[in-house]
Design a protein around this motif. Structure first.
Motif, mmCIF file in Angstrom:
data_model
loop_
_atom_site.group_PDB
_atom_site.id
_atom_site.type_symbol
_atom_site.label_atom_id
_atom_site.label_comp_id
_atom_site.label_asym_id
_atom_site.label_seq_id
_atom_site.Cartn_x
_atom_site.Cartn_y
_atom_site.Cartn_z
ATOM 1 N N ILE A 1 69.853 35.696 66.048
ATOM 2 C CA ILE A 1 71.048 35.901 66.866
ATOM 3 C C ILE A 1 70.668 35.764 68.342
ATOM 4 C CG2 ILE A 1 72.900 37.511 67.441
ATOM 5 C CD1 ILE A 1 72.252 38.825 64.642
ATOM 6 N N TYR B 1 67.962 39.721 65.065
ATOM 7 C CA TYR B 1 68.040 39.017 63.794
ATOM 8 C C TYR B 1 68.731 39.868 62.744
ATOM 9 C CZ TYR B 1 64.240 41.907 61.913
ATOM 10 O OH TYR B 1 63.478 42.957 61.470
ATOM 11 N N PHE C 1 73.329 29.432 66.147
ATOM 12 C CA PHE C 1 72.353 30.461 65.791
ATOM 13 C C PHE C 1 71.233 29.792 65.012
ATOM 14 C CE2 PHE C 1 75.485 30.382 62.378
ATOM 15 C CZ PHE C 1 74.724 30.418 61.219
ATOM 16 N N PHE D 1 67.649 35.192 53.597
ATOM 17 C CA PHE D 1 68.278 34.383 54.630
ATOM 18 C C PHE D 1 68.047 35.116 55.943
ATOM 19 C CE2 PHE D 1 71.834 33.343 57.420
ATOM 20 C CZ PHE D 1 71.815 31.957 57.374
ATOM 21 N N ARG E 1 68.748 35.179 59.926
ATOM 22 C CA ARG E 1 69.660 34.684 60.957
ATOM 23 C C ARG E 1 69.157 35.155 62.308
ATOM 24 N NH1 ARG E 1 75.931 33.980 61.160
ATOM 25 N NH2 ARG E 1 76.233 33.850 63.392
ATOM 26 N N MET F 1 68.391 29.814 61.783
ATOM 27 C CA MET F 1 68.305 30.315 60.420
ATOM 28 C C MET F 1 67.008 29.843 59.771
ATOM 29 S SD MET F 1 68.532 27.579 58.135
ATOM 30 C CE MET F 1 68.947 28.431 56.650
#
Length: 98
Positions: free
Chosen positions: A8, A85, A55, A4, A6, A57
Protein backbone atom coordinates in the motif's frame (compact mmCIF):
# COMPACT_ATOMS: atom_id res chain seq x y z
CA UNK A 1 0.95 -21.87 2.32
CA UNK A 2 0.25 -19.11 -0.17
CA UNK A 3 -0.34 -15.45 0.61
CA UNK A 4 -1.43 -12.47 -1.44
CA UNK A 5 0.79 -9.54 -0.46
CA UNK A 6 -0.55 -6.06 -1.16
CA UNK A 7 1.88 -3.16 -0.93
CA UNK A 8 0.00 0.00 0.00
CA UNK A 9 1.66 3.23 -1.15
CA UNK A 10 1.66 6.38 0.97
CA UNK A 11 -0.47 8.26 -1.57
CA UNK A 12 -2.40 7.45 -4.74
CA UNK A 13 0.12 9.33 -6.91
CA UNK A 14 3.19 7.63 -5.42
CA UNK A 15 4.05 5.72 -8.59
CA UNK A 16 4.09 9.03 -10.51
CA UNK A 17 5.74 11.43 -8.08
CA UNK A 18 8.26 9.58 -5.89
CA UNK A 19 10.98 11.72 -4.37
CA UNK A 20 14.58 10.75 -5.14
CA UNK A 21 14.84 9.10 -1.71
CA UNK A 22 11.61 7.16 -2.29
CA UNK A 23 12.80 6.10 -5.75
CA UNK A 24 16.12 4.83 -4.34
CA UNK A 25 14.31 2.75 -1.72
CA UNK A 26 11.80 1.53 -4.32
CA UNK A 27 14.71 0.20 -6.40
CA UNK A 28 15.88 -1.68 -3.29
CA UNK A 29 12.31 -3.02 -2.97
CA UNK A 30 12.47 -4.34 -6.55
CA UNK A 31 15.84 -5.99 -5.86
CA UNK A 32 14.42 -7.56 -2.68
CA UNK A 33 11.40 -9.07 -4.44
CA UNK A 34 13.56 -10.21 -7.36
CA UNK A 35 15.74 -12.07 -4.85
CA UNK A 36 12.64 -13.67 -3.26
CA UNK A 37 11.35 -14.65 -6.70
CA UNK A 38 14.71 -16.13 -7.71
CA UNK A 39 14.65 -18.13 -4.45
CA UNK A 40 11.12 -19.42 -5.20
CA UNK A 41 9.50 -17.68 -2.21
CA UNK A 42 7.69 -15.16 -4.40
CA UNK A 43 5.88 -16.71 -7.35
CA UNK A 44 5.41 -13.30 -8.98
CA UNK A 45 5.34 -9.64 -8.08
CA UNK A 46 4.73 -6.28 -9.65
CA UNK A 47 2.60 -3.17 -9.77
CA UNK A 48 -1.15 -3.28 -10.29
CA UNK A 49 -2.22 -0.21 -12.25
CA UNK A 50 -5.71 0.05 -10.82
CA UNK A 51 -7.43 3.26 -12.01
CA UNK A 52 -8.50 3.89 -8.39
CA UNK A 53 -4.86 3.86 -7.31
CA UNK A 54 -1.85 1.75 -8.18
CA UNK A 55 -0.49 -0.72 -5.63
CA UNK A 56 2.09 -3.48 -5.52
CA UNK A 57 1.37 -7.17 -5.20
CA UNK A 58 3.11 -10.50 -4.85
CA UNK A 59 2.09 -14.10 -4.41
CA UNK A 60 4.22 -15.72 -1.71
CA UNK A 61 4.77 -19.40 -0.94
CA UNK A 62 5.91 -19.78 2.67
CA UNK A 63 5.60 -22.16 5.61
CA UNK A 64 3.50 -19.85 7.80
CA UNK A 65 1.79 -16.48 8.12
CA UNK A 66 4.56 -15.50 10.54
CA UNK A 67 7.15 -16.09 7.81
CA UNK A 68 5.08 -14.06 5.32
CA UNK A 69 4.92 -11.16 7.79
CA UNK A 70 8.65 -11.37 8.51
CA UNK A 71 9.46 -11.22 4.80
CA UNK A 72 7.04 -8.33 4.27
CA UNK A 73 8.53 -6.36 7.15
CA UNK A 74 12.02 -6.76 5.64
CA UNK A 75 10.86 -5.14 2.39
CA UNK A 76 12.91 -1.93 2.17
CA UNK A 77 9.91 0.35 1.50
CA UNK A 78 8.08 -1.11 4.50
CA UNK A 79 11.14 -1.11 6.76
CA UNK A 80 11.70 2.56 5.82
CA UNK A 81 8.12 3.41 6.79
CA UNK A 82 7.19 4.58 3.29
CA UNK A 83 4.60 1.92 2.47
CA UNK A 84 2.39 -0.41 4.48
CA UNK A 85 1.07 -3.83 3.52
CA UNK A 86 -1.72 -6.35 3.86
CA UNK A 87 -1.50 -10.13 3.66
CA UNK A 88 -4.31 -12.52 2.80
CA UNK A 89 -4.05 -16.29 2.73
CA UNK A 90 -5.04 -17.79 -0.59
CA UNK A 91 -5.47 -21.08 -2.36
CA UNK A 92 -3.88 -21.62 -5.71
CA UNK A 93 -6.37 -23.06 -8.18
CA UNK A 94 -3.85 -23.76 -10.91
CA UNK A 95 -0.36 -22.73 -11.94
CA UNK A 96 0.71 -22.65 -15.55
CA UNK A 97 3.77 -24.81 -16.09
CA UNK A 98 6.56 -23.17 -18.06
Amino acid sequence: MYFFFRLIPPRSTYHLDMSETERTIMLQHIDYWTMLTDAGTSLLFGPVLDPKGAFGMAIMEVASEEEANELAQKDPVIAAGICTYELAPMRIGAVRKA
